[in-house]
Motif scaffolding. Structure first.
Motif, PDB file in Angstrom:
ATOM      1  N   LYS A   1       0.828  -1.203   0.000  1.00 52.30           N
ATOM      2  CA  LYS A   1       0.000   0.000   0.000  1.00 52.30           C
ATOM      3  C   LYS A   1       0.863   1.254   0.000  1.00 52.30           C
ATOM      4  CE  LYS A   1      -4.092  -1.952   2.101  1.00 52.30           C
ATOM      5  NZ  LYS A   1      -4.324  -2.703   3.311  1.00 52.30           N
ATOM      6  N   TYR A   2       1.976   1.218   0.735  1.00 55.27           N
ATOM      7  CA  TYR A   2       2.846   2.391   0.811  1.00 55.27           C
ATOM      8  C   TYR A   2       3.600   2.582  -0.498  1.00 55.27           C
ATOM      9  CZ  TYR A   2       5.934   5.849   2.889  1.00 55.27           C
ATOM     10  OH  TYR A   2       6.606   7.009   3.168  1.00 55.27           O
ATOM     11  N   PHE A   3       4.208   1.498  -1.014  1.00 52.65           N
ATOM     12  CA  PHE A   3       4.910   1.532  -2.298  1.00 52.65           C
ATOM     13  C   PHE A   3       4.008   0.843  -3.313  1.00 52.65           C
ATOM     14  CE2 PHE A   3       8.411   1.478   0.840  1.00 52.65           C
ATOM     15  CZ  PHE A   3       9.009   2.681   0.503  1.00 52.65           C
ATOM     16  N   ALA A   4       3.138   1.610  -3.956  1.00 56.77           N
ATOM     17  CA  ALA A   4       2.115   1.029  -4.827  1.00 56.77           C
ATOM     18  C   ALA A   4       2.691   0.557  -6.159  1.00 56.77           C
ATOM     19  CB  ALA A   4       0.998   2.042  -5.069  1.00 56.77           C
ATOM     20  N   ARG A   5       3.782   1.171  -6.625  1.00 57.25           N
ATOM     21  CA  ARG A   5       4.338   0.782  -7.923  1.00 57.25           C
ATOM     22  C   ARG A   5       5.044  -0.566  -7.832  1.00 57.25           C
ATOM     23  NH1 ARG A   5       6.763   6.321  -8.500  1.00 57.25           N
ATOM     24  NH2 ARG A   5       8.759   5.284  -8.776  1.00 57.25           N
ATOM     25  N   PRO A   6       4.784  -1.465  -8.774  1.00 58.43           N
ATOM     26  CA  PRO A   6       5.409  -2.802  -8.722  1.00 58.43           C
ATOM     27  C   PRO A   6       6.936  -2.754  -8.756  1.00 58.43           C
ATOM     28  CG  PRO A   6       3.611  -2.772 -10.303  1.00 58.43           C
ATOM     29  CD  PRO A   6       3.790  -1.369  -9.852  1.00 58.43           C
ATOM     30  N   VAL A   7       7.503  -1.757  -9.440  1.00 56.46           N
ATOM     31  CA  VAL A   7       8.962  -1.657  -9.516  1.00 56.46           C
ATOM     32  C   VAL A   7       9.551  -1.417  -8.129  1.00 56.46           C
ATOM     33  CG1 VAL A   7      10.859  -0.261 -10.432  1.00 56.46           C
ATOM     34  CG2 VAL A   7       8.920  -0.819 -11.883  1.00 56.46           C
ATOM     35  N   LEU A   8       8.905  -0.575  -7.331  1.00 56.13           N
ATOM     36  CA  LEU A   8       9.393  -0.298  -5.983  1.00 56.13           C
ATOM     37  C   LEU A   8       9.256  -1.514  -5.083  1.00 56.13           C
ATOM     38  CD1 LEU A   8       7.979   3.318  -5.457  1.00 56.13           C
ATOM     39  CD2 LEU A   8      10.228   2.634  -6.289  1.00 56.13           C
ATOM     40  N   GLN A   9       8.172  -2.281  -5.258  1.00 58.13           N
ATOM     41  CA  GLN A   9       7.990  -3.509  -4.479  1.00 58.13           C
ATOM     42  C   GLN A   9       9.072  -4.527  -4.841  1.00 58.13           C
ATOM     43  OE1 GLN A   9       3.959  -4.830  -5.052  1.00 58.13           O
ATOM     44  NE2 GLN A   9       3.110  -2.822  -4.538  1.00 58.13           N
ATOM     45  N   MET A  10       9.427  -4.587  -6.126  1.00 57.69           N
ATOM     46  CA  MET A  10      10.478  -5.502  -6.569  1.00 57.69           C
ATOM     47  C   MET A  10      11.821  -5.108  -5.940  1.00 57.69           C
ATOM     48  SD  MET A  10      12.147  -5.881 -10.327  1.00 57.69           S
ATOM     49  CE  MET A  10      12.949  -4.329 -10.042  1.00 57.69           C
ATOM     50  N   ILE A  11      12.094  -3.801  -5.866  1.00 57.92           N
ATOM     51  CA  ILE A  11      13.335  -3.321  -5.265  1.00 57.92           C
ATOM     52  C   ILE A  11      13.434  -3.771  -3.809  1.00 57.92           C
ATOM     53  CG2 ILE A  11      14.461  -1.201  -4.440  1.00 57.92           C
ATOM     54  CD1 ILE A  11      13.615   0.109  -7.083  1.00 57.92           C
ATOM     55  N   LEU A  12      12.314  -3.730  -3.089  1.00 52.70           N
ATOM     56  CA  LEU A  12      12.326  -4.111  -1.677  1.00 52.70           C
ATOM     57  C   LEU A  12      12.524  -5.615  -1.484  1.00 52.70           C
ATOM     58  CD1 LEU A  12       9.450  -1.886  -0.269  1.00 52.70           C
ATOM     59  CD2 LEU A  12      11.891  -1.460  -0.221  1.00 52.70           C
ATOM     60  N   ARG A  13      12.101  -6.426  -2.443  1.00 47.08           N
ATOM     61  CA  ARG A  13      12.238  -7.882  -2.313  1.00 47.08           C
ATOM     62  C   ARG A  13      13.617  -8.384  -2.734  1.00 47.08           C
ATOM     63  NH1 ARG A  13       6.893  -7.701  -4.543  1.00 47.08           N
ATOM     64  NH2 ARG A  13       7.798  -8.090  -6.597  1.00 47.08           N
ATOM     65  N   GLN A  14      14.396  -7.562  -3.451  1.00 40.37           N
ATOM     66  CA  GLN A  14      15.675  -8.014  -3.998  1.00 40.37           C
ATOM     67  C   GLN A  14      16.654  -8.587  -2.961  1.00 40.37           C
ATOM     68  OE1 GLN A  14      16.980  -4.605  -6.238  1.00 40.37           O
ATOM     69  NE2 GLN A  14      16.340  -5.503  -8.178  1.00 40.37           N
ATOM     70  N   PRO A  15      16.879  -7.928  -1.806  1.00 41.23           N
ATOM     71  CA  PRO A  15      17.843  -8.509  -0.868  1.00 41.23           C
ATOM     72  C   PRO A  15      17.471  -9.914  -0.389  1.00 41.23           C
ATOM     73  CG  PRO A  15      17.317  -6.257  -0.242  1.00 41.23           C
ATOM     74  CD  PRO A  15      16.383  -6.635  -1.354  1.00 41.23           C
ATOM     75  N   PHE A  16      16.175 -10.161  -0.197  1.00 44.11           N
ATOM     76  CA  PHE A  16      15.737 -11.492   0.242  1.00 44.11           C
ATOM     77  C   PHE A  16      15.941 -12.529  -0.868  1.00 44.11           C
ATOM     78  CE2 PHE A  16      13.019  -8.605   2.801  1.00 44.11           C
ATOM     79  CZ  PHE A  16      13.541  -8.936   4.043  1.00 44.11           C
ATOM     80  N   GLN A  17      15.700 -12.132  -2.130  1.00 44.76           N
ATOM     81  CA  GLN A  17      15.884 -13.060  -3.245  1.00 44.76           C
ATOM     82  C   GLN A  17      17.356 -13.401  -3.429  1.00 44.76           C
ATOM     83  OE1 GLN A  17      13.973 -10.776  -6.299  1.00 44.76           O
ATOM     84  NE2 GLN A  17      11.932 -11.544  -5.829  1.00 44.76           N
ATOM     85  N   ILE A  18      18.228 -12.412  -3.314  1.00 48.18           N
ATOM     86  CA  ILE A  18      19.662 -12.656  -3.465  1.00 48.18           C
ATOM     87  C   ILE A  18      20.170 -13.590  -2.361  1.00 48.18           C
ATOM     88  CG2 ILE A  18      21.945 -11.536  -3.310  1.00 48.18           C
ATOM     89  CD1 ILE A  18      20.641 -11.031  -5.967  1.00 48.18           C
ATOM     90  N   ALA A  19      19.671 -13.385  -1.138  1.00 47.48           N
ATOM     91  CA  ALA A  19      20.120 -14.192   0.006  1.00 47.48           C
ATOM     92  C   ALA A  19      19.367 -15.515   0.135  1.00 47.48           C
ATOM     93  CB  ALA A  19      19.961 -13.385   1.292  1.00 47.48           C
ATOM     94  N   ASN A  20      18.368 -15.767  -0.720  1.00 46.06           N
ATOM     95  CA  ASN A  20      17.548 -16.990  -0.676  1.00 46.06           C
ATOM     96  C   ASN A  20      16.863 -17.180   0.669  1.00 46.06           C
ATOM     97  OD1 ASN A  20      18.062 -17.815  -3.328  1.00 46.06           O
ATOM     98  ND2 ASN A  20      20.000 -18.739  -2.717  1.00 46.06           N
TER      99      ASN A  20
END
Length: 167
Positions: free
Chosen positions: A74-93
């Motif tokens: 809700k705070y970061f409504a744009r999908p690109v911003l949500q993807m940016i926030l998920r990146q560290p977890f994806q890199i670290a598995n």
């Protein structure tokens, strides 16, 4: 030592031997508070984010300007911003294994998303030091130092001149 080195191979072996001694470090210890959380601050442009992570189900809450925590979608409504926030977890598995609570201040949404990403990365490596090499290789532990250039006097913006008029 100088009399021992007589060829290029001797020099390479001497340098590599010294580098190996310099690289030996004490293993890093996890840094957690009494509630089992790790805390870090992240910065990007003018935005500053305070981020707490702890093991959980993957809840991701951002504190808005009214002081209430809302879901990051809700705070970061744009999908690109949500993807940016998920990146560290994806890199670290470790996707879905940590709960995140963050407060952000300053800047715009893009800078705030970058600041939260930086904070998450720093908090992850403090919580679990074995994740540091993957996060460092991805460049998530380095603060992105690019900021807006200041406006100069006699100019319309930082570099743009006023429109030229011959008459």
């Amino acid at each position: 030592m100088a009399d021992e080195i007589k060829s290029l191979d001797d020099l390479k072996s001497a340098v590599s031997g010294e580098a190996a001694v310099a690289e030996v470090e004490a293993p890093r210890e996890p840094q957690r508070d009494s509630l089992g959380r790790s805390y870090a601050t992240g910065k990007r442009k003018d935005a500053v984010a305070r981020v707490w992570i702890k093991p959980g189900s993957g809840k991701f809450l951002i504190r808005n300007n009214k002081g209430e925590y809302i879901d990051y979608t809700k705070y970061f409504a744009r999908p690109v911003l949500q993807m940016i926030l998920r990146q560290p977890f994806q890199i670290a598995n470790v996707e879905g294994q940590f709960d995140v609570m963050a407060t952000v201040a300053g800047g715009g949404l893009s800078g705030q998303a970058g600041a939260v990403k930086h904070g998450i990365s720093k908090a992850l490596q403090l919580y679990e030091p074995s994740l540091r090499p993957a996060l460092k290789a991805a460049g998530f532990l380095t603060r992105d130092s690019r900021v807006v250039e200041r406006k100069k006097y006699g100019k319309a913006k930082a570099r743009r001149s006023f429109q030229f008029s011959k008459r």
